[in-house]
Enzyme design. Structure first.
Site, PDB file in Angstrom:
ATOM      1  N   LYS A 113       5.499  -1.015   5.357  1.00  0.00           N
ATOM      2  CA  LYS A 113       4.502  -0.625   6.720  1.00  0.00           C
ATOM      3  C   LYS A 113       4.577  -1.773   7.670  1.00  0.00           C
ATOM      4  CE  LYS A 113       1.159   2.026   4.080  1.00  0.00           C
ATOM      5  NZ  LYS A 113      -0.217   2.438   3.720  1.00  0.00           N
ATOM      6  N   LYS A 195       9.455   8.144   0.613  1.00  0.00           N
ATOM      7  CA  LYS A 195       8.401   9.084  -0.210  1.00  0.00           C
ATOM      8  C   LYS A 195       7.649   9.896   0.933  1.00  0.00           C
ATOM      9  CE  LYS A 195       4.143   6.291  -0.167  1.00  0.00           C
ATOM     10  NZ  LYS A 195       3.033   6.909  -0.321  1.00  0.00           N
ATOM     11  N   LYS A 198       1.109  10.702   4.029  1.00  0.00           N
ATOM     12  CA  LYS A 198       0.548  11.372   5.118  1.00  0.00           C
ATOM     13  C   LYS A 198       0.531  10.931   6.524  1.00  0.00           C
ATOM     14  CE  LYS A 198      -3.692   9.760   2.733  1.00  0.00           C
ATOM     15  NZ  LYS A 198      -3.176   8.420   2.594  1.00  0.00           N
TER      16      LYS A 198
END
Ligand code: AQP
Length: 335
Positions: A113, A195, A198
């Site tokens: 992230k 992966k 969203k």
């Protein structure tokens, strides 16, 4: 005998994907009858990456309505919004003081992230796993149903519980992850090496639980496969493997069965059928969701009573923790 406790949560950081559903949400209702269940919408976690305030509010209610549409029952489970129970942030602070920087530096989600949001790497993103440990330990959870990507965070929660217990005496239960063998890591439809998320910038990378039928068909048709044009389940055909995993998770058919069913067929036919399997699985959820999301009074009742029930258990644990670390108990002079 006391029931064992289950806790899990999902971030309202966007609309939920098929990955969130297969890896986590689909499994939540299974525990309701036998366990004391706590399911939260983790909005404190969501603000570790940039959020638009009105979208965050909308997404929080959307996740709540999806919890209910997927079968969570507020009479059986405690369903609440994380920021409504202030003990989460307070316990996270205490746990921060026994967490080693080196441990947090090793967290792969933080590494991923912080690459993705390199202009807003904040301390909250770094200490995210500590807040997650607080979520779990506050409720003395025995079992935490999550996707594979959360395994490392669960390990940290276990470590912190053990460290705190050793330092101050027995306080926390040591939680176990509940990660299903199949479907615990659904991959992006556009890049099967990462992966499904969203927050992916590419809308074709994921299927949303609220995508309409044509969108689902289009996204599956566009899903990346390979040029082998032979249905098989192996690591050289990762895109196809991921699609078979999705098919398998939604039908409970084993991967080998699916491979056998499509042996003499092409990718096109397999993809068309998979799209229909997804549509059929999501259709009843979408119908229930539409009814629930329009009933704001009901949603408010659910999260308000959830916060009271969760708060009761959370405050009990936090009181214990504060006492053990040596804080002077607060005196209520209003009583
Ligand atoms: N692709 C996935 N396959 C299986 N399980 C998944 N989960 C997430 N993605 C997949 C599981 O869903 C639960 C809720 O996840 P989260 O929203 O709390 O955080 P996340 O893991 O960071 O999910 P996303 O979709 O990737 O969100 P963003 O894009 O906001 O970071 C967890 O149990 C997770 O394992």
């Amino acid at each position: 005998m006391d029931k064992k406790t289950v806790l899990s949560g999902i971030q309202p950081s966007g609309s939920l994907t098929l990955g969130n559903y297969i890896g986590a949400l689909k499994n939540f209702p299974e525990f309701q009858n036998e366990y004391d269940c706590y399911y939260c919408i983790v909005d404190l976690h969501a603000i570790t990456v940039p959020q638009v305030p009105q979208d965050l509010r909308k997404n929080t209610l959307e996740v709540l309505a999806l919890y209910l549409a997927c079968g969570l029952d507020p009479d059986k489970s405690t369903i609440f919004i994380q920021s409504h129970v202030h003990e989460h942030a307070e316990l996270a602070w205490v746990l921060n003081t026994i967490t080693y920087m080196g441990q947090l530096n090793r967290m792969t989600q933080y590494k991923d992230k912080s690459k993705k949001y390199n202009e807003s790497i904040n301390a909250g993103l770094f200490t995210y796993p500590v807040l997650m440990a607080a979520d779990i330990l506050l409720y003395q959870a025995d079992l935490v149903p999550v996707g594979e990507d959360q395994r490392q965070h669960l390990e940290l929660a276990r470590d912190l519980a053990i460290r705190f217990n050793n330092k101050y005496s027995d306080t926390f239960n040591i939680p176990e992850p509940f990660i299903k063998k199949s479907g615990s890591k659904i991959m992006s439809l556009q890049d099967p090496a990462v992966k499904m998320s969203k927050s992916d910038q590419d809308k074709n990378a994921y299927i949303l639980l609220l995508d309409d039928k044509d969108t689902i068909r289009r996204k599956i048709r566009r899903a990346v496969t390979d040029s082998e044009n032979h249905i098989d389940y192996n690591d050289n055909q990762l895109g196809l493997k991921n699609l078979i995993d999705i098919y398998s998770s939604l039908t409970d058919k084993k991967a080998e069965e699916i491979v056998a069913m499509y042996q003499s067929k092409g990718y096109g036919e397999f993809k068309d059928d998979l799209a229909e399997v997804i549509i059929e699985s999501l259709d009843p959820i979408q119908k229930r969701y539409k009814e629930i999301i329009s009933d704001r009074v009901y949603l408010e009742q659910v999260y308000a009573s959830g916060a009271v029930k969760a708060g009761r258990k959370a405050s009990k644990t936090l009181r214990k923790v504060y006492k053990k670390v040596g804080f002077v108990p607060k005196t209520d002079i209003t009583k």
